[in-house]
Design an enzyme around this catalytic site. Structure first.
Site, PDB file in Angstrom:
ATOM      1  N   GLU A 128      -6.174   4.027  10.076  1.00  0.00           N
ATOM      2  CA  GLU A 128      -5.155   4.496  11.019  1.00  0.00           C
ATOM      3  C   GLU A 128      -5.810   4.684  12.383  1.00  0.00           C
ATOM      4  O   GLU A 128      -6.722   5.507  12.529  1.00  0.00           O
ATOM      5  CB  GLU A 128      -4.553   5.825  10.557  1.00  0.00           C
ATOM      6  CG  GLU A 128      -3.388   6.236  11.462  1.00  0.00           C
ATOM      7  CD  GLU A 128      -3.090   7.729  11.491  1.00  0.00           C
ATOM      8  OE1 GLU A 128      -1.957   8.089  11.873  1.00  0.00           O
ATOM      9  OE2 GLU A 128      -3.979   8.536  11.171  1.00  0.00           O
ATOM     10  N   HIS A 165       5.552   7.457   8.800  1.00  0.00           N
ATOM     11  CA  HIS A 165       6.036   8.835   8.680  1.00  0.00           C
ATOM     12  C   HIS A 165       5.766   9.678   9.918  1.00  0.00           C
ATOM     13  O   HIS A 165       6.105  10.859   9.935  1.00  0.00           O
ATOM     14  CB  HIS A 165       5.407   9.477   7.447  1.00  0.00           C
ATOM     15  CG  HIS A 165       3.907   9.560   7.564  1.00  0.00           C
ATOM     16  ND1 HIS A 165       3.100   8.437   7.620  1.00  0.00           N
ATOM     17  CD2 HIS A 165       3.075  10.613   7.692  1.00  0.00           C
ATOM     18  CE1 HIS A 165       1.847   8.810   7.750  1.00  0.00           C
ATOM     19  NE2 HIS A 165       1.799  10.133   7.799  1.00  0.00           N
ATOM     20  N   ASP A 166       5.115   9.094  10.920  1.00  0.00           N
ATOM     21  CA  ASP A 166       4.798   9.850  12.135  1.00  0.00           C
ATOM     22  C   ASP A 166       5.626   9.421  13.335  1.00  0.00           C
ATOM     23  O   ASP A 166       5.597  10.086  14.367  1.00  0.00           O
ATOM     24  CB  ASP A 166       3.320   9.663  12.493  1.00  0.00           C
ATOM     25  CG  ASP A 166       2.388  10.277  11.461  1.00  0.00           C
ATOM     26  OD1 ASP A 166       2.730  11.338  10.911  1.00  0.00           O
ATOM     27  OD2 ASP A 166       1.317   9.697  11.217  1.00  0.00           O
ATOM     28  N   ASP A 188      -6.951   8.053   7.020  1.00  0.00           N
ATOM     29  CA  ASP A 188      -6.297   8.870   8.034  1.00  0.00           C
ATOM     30  C   ASP A 188      -7.191   9.042   9.270  1.00  0.00           C
ATOM     31  O   ASP A 188      -8.393   9.271   9.137  1.00  0.00           O
ATOM     32  CB  ASP A 188      -6.000  10.248   7.408  1.00  0.00           C
ATOM     33  CG  ASP A 188      -5.078  11.091   8.246  1.00  0.00           C
ATOM     34  OD1 ASP A 188      -3.944  10.662   8.499  1.00  0.00           O
ATOM     35  OD2 ASP A 188      -5.494  12.205   8.656  1.00  0.00           O
ATOM     36  N   ASP A 211      -3.956   7.376   0.198  1.00  0.00           N
ATOM     37  CA  ASP A 211      -4.294   7.875   1.522  1.00  0.00           C
ATOM     38  C   ASP A 211      -5.594   8.661   1.384  1.00  0.00           C
ATOM     39  O   ASP A 211      -5.694   9.535   0.529  1.00  0.00           O
ATOM     40  CB  ASP A 211      -3.165   8.817   1.995  1.00  0.00           C
ATOM     41  CG  ASP A 211      -2.908   8.731   3.478  1.00  0.00           C
ATOM     42  OD1 ASP A 211      -3.874   8.882   4.244  1.00  0.00           O
ATOM     43  OD2 ASP A 211      -1.746   8.544   3.871  1.00  0.00           O
TER      44      ASP A 211
HETATM   45  C1  NOJ Z   1      -2.120  11.184  10.656  1.00  0.00           C
HETATM   46  C2  NOJ Z   1      -1.065  11.361   9.634  1.00  0.00           C
HETATM   47  O1  NOJ Z   1      -0.366  10.153   9.499  1.00  0.00           O
HETATM   48  C3  NOJ Z   1      -0.198  12.508  10.091  1.00  0.00           C
HETATM   49  O2  NOJ Z   1       0.968  12.612   9.329  1.00  0.00           O
HETATM   50  C4  NOJ Z   1      -1.030  13.746  10.040  1.00  0.00           C
HETATM   51  O3  NOJ Z   1      -0.294  14.830  10.567  1.00  0.00           O
HETATM   52  C5  NOJ Z   1      -2.313  13.600  10.839  1.00  0.00           C
HETATM   53  N1  NOJ Z   1      -2.951  12.335  10.637  1.00  0.00           N
HETATM   54  C6  NOJ Z   1      -3.303  14.634  10.453  1.00  0.00           C
HETATM   55  O4  NOJ Z   1      -3.844  14.336   9.184  1.00  0.00           O
END
Ligand code: NOJ
Ligand code: MG
Length: 529
Positions: free
Chosen positions: A263, A324-325, A200, A98
């Protein structure tokens, strides 16, 4: 010409805190991942992407970095990392890290210097602005985790911008020194053998040069997270971002066949811009459409068709069902539908990313208030935005802590962890785990699934059928999204088919006529003869 490895690969996302603990602190680590590589080979994935493992105060669990070229003590050491890379490669798997270029931790030495004085050479590495004319933040931009995206630094009398927590200040990507520093970070890891990066919040890297206010979102109901109150017209997805990404791509290409995944949470027609004007953007701009598409045959078919139509010539597709989000797929659509969803994910055209634990069908895990870890969940309680339920430990066996650790893990296990675990489920040929493994095996064995063309065959009521073809091999996938049985007929019939796998009956390899009867929430893969 052979295809790049990532076109036919299946990526498996590991949230490192939650995969395997090796040192008994209740938190997963790199040696833990290393000890589970054989499982991943057995499962049949091709590449692992590991969420951040760098030194961090862990305010956002590693997405707040203090040293881009190190490993957090919690996770291990650089030597341990090198061993992980070597052992991953020895098994024929790829390893993707990442990269978090949009923001650092507020404890990163760059930011510490930047905030020390207005004349510090690092001042311009971050986004500092004077207060608005009447006082207060420079504009109306909101943080993703609630509140203003600006924090005031009393000592130097200016505000700094943070799209996420105040402890995650945004770097200024218009600054060429910032870009060069991050290119060196990439070279550091690529030189150690890493096969690529998941980048990210890549659509956030460049902000409006004039920092104009974002417009209000007329559709914002107050029961939604605050970030949705405004439309992020000026704070993200600026045209200049694509040149910045092309530079990242050139750095990756210094090392040959490496992969960049971006992302991007945007509508599909904007996501595809991240392939770059001449395919010089990221190789795979994450396609998150399935994370929010209602689970109906029509809605899913529409997403597939819209995406296929929007893809640029030569752009390789990809699909995601969990991360994970976002809520786990089984929590969102239910255990039965999660099985057909796995069949969908692993038979669509494009590189799938499978989220750890989804192969066990982990559903919703209730996190008692006192155990909430996620900063978003803490800052905006009651809205269901907390991400802890999707980050609970991997469940390996029926022992007290599911084989994840020797002590209470940092987040709870599922209530049914004594049966929902790898050791138990691999013995059951009808389990979700066996289904996912069978799907991966069939995908590997059939070129049409791994790389073939896509053709929608039929959408009728709860039924979705499509065909994947390559070099004379035809594979048909029929999915029932509904609670009643449905019938699908191969057209033009009568043709001969062989059922390779059913989500209800497992591996079949039996002859079928042109007519297939699917039970509720059943999906089937057929070889057409
Ligand atoms: C995206 C990530 O997947 C998430 O987990 C994170 O909180 C935010 N970006 C900030 O880096
Ligand atoms: Mg540990």
């Amino acid at each position: 010409m052979t295809n790049p490895w990532w076109e036919t690969a299946v990526v498996y996302q590991i949230y490192p805190r939650s995969f395997q603990d090796s040192d008994g602190d209740g938190i997963g680590d790199l040696d833990g991942i290393r000890s589970r590589l054989d499982y991943l080979v057995w499962l049949g994935i091709d590449a692992i992407w590991i969420s951040p493992i760098y030194p961090s105060p862990m305010r956002d669990f590693g997405y707040d970095i203090t040293d881009y070229c190190g490993i957090d003590k919690l996770f291990g050491t650089l030597d341990g990392f090198d061993a992980l890379v070597a052992e991953t490669h020895a098994r024929g798997l790829k390893l993707v890290l990442d990269l978090v270029p949009n923001h650092t931790s507020s404890s990163h030495p760059w930011f510490v210097a930047s905030r020390s004085s207005r004349s510090d050479p690092k001042r311009s590495w971050y986004i500092w602005r004077d207060p608005a004319p009447g006082g207060g933040p420079p504009n109306n931009w909101r943080s993703h985790f609630g509140g203003s995206a600006w924090s005031f630094d009393a000592a130097t009398g200016q505000y700094y911008y943070h799209a996420y927590l105040a402890e995650q200040p945004d770097l200024d990507w218009r600054n060429s020194q910032v870009r060069a520093a991050m290119h060196d970070v990439m070279r550091f890891w690529l030189g150690r053998g890493v096969d690529g990066f998941r980048i990210d919040v890549i659509w956030h890297l460049v902000k409006d040069a004039d920092f104009r206010d974002n417009p209000e979102n007329p559709a914002w109901p107050p029961a939604r997270p605050e970030i949705e109150r405004l439309l992020a017209v000026h704070s993200a997805d600026q045209p200049e971002v694509h040149e910045v990404i092309a530079e990242l791509r050139r750095v990756a290409e210094e090392f040959g066949d490496r992969l960049l995944i971006g992302e991007i949470y945007l509508p599909l027609d904007r996501v595809v811009a991240y392939y770059g004007k001449s395919l010089d953007g990221v190789h795979l701009p994450f396609n998150f459409a399935l994370l929010s598409t209602p689970w109906t045959a029509r809605a899913v078919a529409d997403v597939i068709l819209a995406y296929e139509a929007a893809l640029p010539q030569g752009g390789w597709p990809n699909w995601v069902l969990g991360n994970h989000d976002r809520p786990r797929v089984a929590a969102r659509i239910g255990a039965a539908a999660a099985r057909t969803a796995a069949m969908l994910l692993l038979t669509l055209r494009g590189t799938p990313t499978l989220y750890y634990g989804d192969e066990l069908g982990i559903g919703h895990v209730e996190i008692p208030d006192a155990l909430v870890q996620d900063p978003w969940g803490r800052r905006e309680p009651g809205l269901g935005v907390g991400r802890d339920p999707s980050r609970t430990p991997m469940q390996w066996d029926a022992s007290a802590f599911a084989g994840f650790s020797t002590r209470t893990p940092w987040l709870p296990l599922t209530e049914d962890h004594r049966s929902r675990n790898v050791a138990s489920m691999r013995e059951d040929s009808r389990s979700m785990l066996s289904l996912v493994r069978d799907l991966l095996a069939i995908r590997r064995a059939r070129r049409s699934l791994a790389h073939g063309a896509f053709r929608l065959l039929e959408v009728r009521g709860d039924l979705l059928a499509y065909e994947r073809s390559e070099g004379g091999e035809h594979t048909i996938v029929v999915l029932n999204f509904g609670a009643s049985p449905t019938t699908w007929t191969l057209d033009p019939g009568p043709g001969r088919t062989e059922v390779l796998l059913s989500t209800s009956c497992g591996r079949a390899e039996e002859e079928a006529g042109p007519e297939i009867v699917l039970g509720p929430d059943e999906g089937a893969i057929l070889a057409a003869k």
